[in-house]
Design a protein around this motif. Sequence first.
Motif, short mmCIF file in Angstrom:
data_model
loop_
_atom_site.label_atom_id
_atom_site.label_comp_id
_atom_site.label_asym_id
_atom_site.label_seq_id
_atom_site.Cartn_x
_atom_site.Cartn_y
_atom_site.Cartn_z
N LEU A 1 13.66 -5.26 6.12
CA LEU A 1 13.21 -5.06 4.85
C LEU A 1 12.14 -3.76 4.75
O LEU A 1 11.88 -3.17 3.54
N THR A 2 11.40 -3.67 5.89
CA THR A 2 10.38 -2.47 5.84
C THR A 2 11.01 -1.12 5.44
O THR A 2 10.56 -0.14 4.88
N PHE A 3 12.48 -0.96 5.93
CA PHE A 3 13.13 0.16 5.62
C PHE A 3 14.10 -0.08 4.48
O PHE A 3 14.80 0.90 4.31
N SER A 4 13.91 -0.83 3.43
CA SER A 4 14.63 -0.99 2.39
C SER A 4 13.93 -0.77 1.25
O SER A 4 12.36 -0.85 1.33
N GLU A 5 14.30 -0.55 -0.01
CA GLU A 5 13.56 -0.43 -1.25
C GLU A 5 13.14 -1.72 -1.58
O GLU A 5 13.51 -2.55 -1.22
N ASP A 6 12.26 -1.65 -2.39
CA ASP A 6 11.47 -3.13 -2.69
C ASP A 6 12.29 -3.81 -3.66
O ASP A 6 11.83 -5.04 -3.98
N THR A 7 13.42 -3.35 -4.31
CA THR A 7 14.16 -4.09 -5.09
C THR A 7 14.96 -5.37 -4.45
O THR A 7 15.55 -6.27 -4.88
N LEU A 8 14.79 -5.15 -2.82
CA LEU A 8 15.52 -5.84 -2.12
C LEU A 8 14.20 -7.23 -1.64
O LEU A 8 13.50 -6.74 -1.04
N ILE A 9 14.59 -8.41 -2.22
CA ILE A 9 13.56 -9.41 -1.91
C ILE A 9 12.25 -8.95 -2.54
O ILE A 9 11.23 -8.86 -1.98
N PRO A 10 12.10 -8.74 -3.84
CA PRO A 10 10.76 -8.24 -4.42
C PRO A 10 9.61 -9.39 -4.25
O PRO A 10 9.96 -10.47 -4.41
N LEU A 11 8.67 -8.88 -3.91
CA LEU A 11 7.55 -10.04 -3.52
C LEU A 11 6.95 -10.84 -5.00
O LEU A 11 6.33 -11.88 -4.99
N ASP A 12 7.44 -10.10 -6.11
CA ASP A 12 6.78 -10.84 -7.23
C ASP A 12 7.90 -11.96 -7.61
O ASP A 12 7.74 -13.00 -8.38
N LYS A 13 9.33 -12.01 -6.96
CA LYS A 13 10.20 -13.09 -7.32
C LYS A 13 10.70 -13.99 -6.24
O LYS A 13 11.49 -14.92 -6.25
N TRP A 14 10.31 -13.41 -4.98
CA TRP A 14 10.40 -14.48 -3.77
C TRP A 14 9.32 -14.67 -2.95
O TRP A 14 8.28 -13.88 -2.80
N THR B 1 0.82 -1.29 0.02
CA THR B 1 -0.11 0.14 0.03
C THR B 1 0.58 1.34 0.08
O THR B 1 0.37 2.28 -0.46
N LYS B 2 2.20 1.15 0.46
CA LYS B 2 3.01 2.33 0.75
C LYS B 2 2.58 3.44 1.48
O LYS B 2 2.88 4.45 1.43
N GLU B 3 1.54 3.07 2.52
CA GLU B 3 1.15 3.94 3.27
C GLU B 3 2.04 4.12 4.43
O GLU B 3 2.60 3.23 5.27
N GLN B 4 2.58 5.26 4.68
CA GLN B 4 3.68 5.79 5.51
C GLN B 4 3.22 5.35 7.26
O GLN B 4 4.33 4.81 7.92
#
Length: 653
Positions: free
Chosen positions: A624-637, A567-570
């Motif tokens: 992971l919450t404070f990382s970019e989505d490129t780290l363990i992306p949910l469409d690939k892991w 959701t990207k809600e802060q």
Amino acid sequence: MLKSVIVANMAASGGVFPNYQRYVNGIPVPQGRRTLRFREKYIIVLVFLSFSAVCIGAFFFLPDLRDRVNMSEMKRQIQNAGNEIFVPKAVGSAGFLKHDPDELFDMHRIEDRANIRKKIEIDWEREKMLEALGKKVNMSKDDALKVKSNIEEDKRKILEQKKEQEEKERLEKEKKAVEDVKMEHEGVEGGRGGEPSDPDVRSKRDKVKEMMKHAWDSYVKYAWGANELRPISRQGHSASIFGTLSLGATIIDAVDTLYIMGLDEEYKVARNWIATSLNFDGPTELSVFETTIRFIGGLLSTYALTGDAMYKEKAASVADKLLPAFNTPTGIPQSMVNLKTGSSRNWGWASGGCSILSEIGSLHLEFVYLSNITGNPVYKEKVMKIRDTLQQLEKPDGLYSNYVNPRTGKWGQQHVAIGALGDSFYEYLLKAWLLSGKTDTTARQMYDEAIKAMEVKLIQKSKSGLVYLGELKSGRIEQKMDHLGCFCGGMFALGAEGSDNKDKYLQLGADIANTCHESYIRAATHLGPEAFRFDGDTEAKAIRQNEKYYILRPEVLETHFYMWRLTKEQKYRDWAWDAVQALEQHCRVESGYTGIRDVYQINGQQDDVQQSFFLAETLKYLYLTFSEDTLIPLDKWVFNTEAHPFPVRYGKR
């Protein structure tokens, strides 16, 4: 006169009987006896009889050695083997006879004596060959010895070349294994990196990384090789699920987190211990479920991230130890397995000797993935049998009970919950579908049907509007939710894509996330209790003392992670940071992190246990919450229930 002569003769004879002395020319002549005395005859007869008895005994009782000893062959071997038989060329340590640089023989071992004999025969054949060669070409003995020396040198070179070739093949095999992994995971990325560009977010991520290092370094210093750490006592700790062995549970659980966070030196230390010291041999019982999600899951995840075949081999060896637990009439495994005997049993407290739904249903990801990467179908067959059995069972109101009998395949006590005893079964149905690249439609169908049944029977709303899932016991709803059940907010949100109503399930995930967050902020420590209730005016709070503890659990933070990604809600990052501060204030000690016994007391009693899942899950989800989505992306892991990530679409072969 006559009397004196007789007396003299008696004295001279030394006896009492007359000894008629002969005289020649008046000179007495010595006279010997012409017969043996009786005693002497007896001794001679006795010697003769003894000798006869020995000969007869030897003839009848000693083994016939004619078939065992070839005298001519022995003579020939002794003549040609020379002094080496009696004076060896060299003697190694411990009295071993050393004939060749690469061979050690123990003269007392039957197999080594056979080897020596074989070697003598080979030497004899060589001597014959050299002798024949010398005669044929009129070669001198010295020249023949030179030829022999050349033959030995050629032999040595051939052996060296063979060893070099074997080593080359081994290295190529390992290289190919790594390449195969990369091919399996072609297109899969994001095992490392993900550094945020926002300085504030980056500093928070760095803080979580520092927490991981503090927890890890403390374990290494005070409990290395033990399953877990007692950070206050500064010693090792082990729960009953690990049996009596020191299996390094924290090392296995933490190794992929170390890799993902880029803690390379720490990762190398963990990897080396796993390669050299991880051993599941011993007379003890282990939990099949916990061993699967922590050990097999951790090893397979790190294999997927690194391509290091060692992790795959270790995972398979651990899984093999668990297979006897599946030897039941229905294929449903029992909870505990004895590593030495292979015997298995269920928990004594479980209803009617039943297996637990969450335990038997949370083996699927690990065992299917293991079959795929090893080519051994047995692991997948075991868990598919569990699924088939559960799918065919009649489910009252579409609900799965938390207990199922492994012998009869029937439900035990009626108890339905998304928390303890049931939780990860539903999670694995959804994630089996995701991990298959959304091709495992049976898993998705079973998940959707189960969730719809829960919506009807379990979802509740408090007076103030907090949404939660109660527990159904014998047809009655208990207004309670476990901390363990708080993972389901993330599960509902993750499963929204592919459902018949995406917005509804995203909202359900958000509602659960909010309720579980309330259980945190309504505690003085801002850490949530093990279970919280909705009785009368009490909402999202623990009432009973045995429900007020917090043992560094990750489920609430897991849901915050998924909700942030989807959701990207802060607010989800804010809630996660609030938990970081609470952990630092109430759980951090000089030598690690500890749970607390009452979340409603400031400076209350601590439990002195740093759980392995704190490093595997809690800190990983925060990072992971404070990382970019490129780290363990949910469409690939896809994460297993211990937060160990597996690659999506691994089944390309």
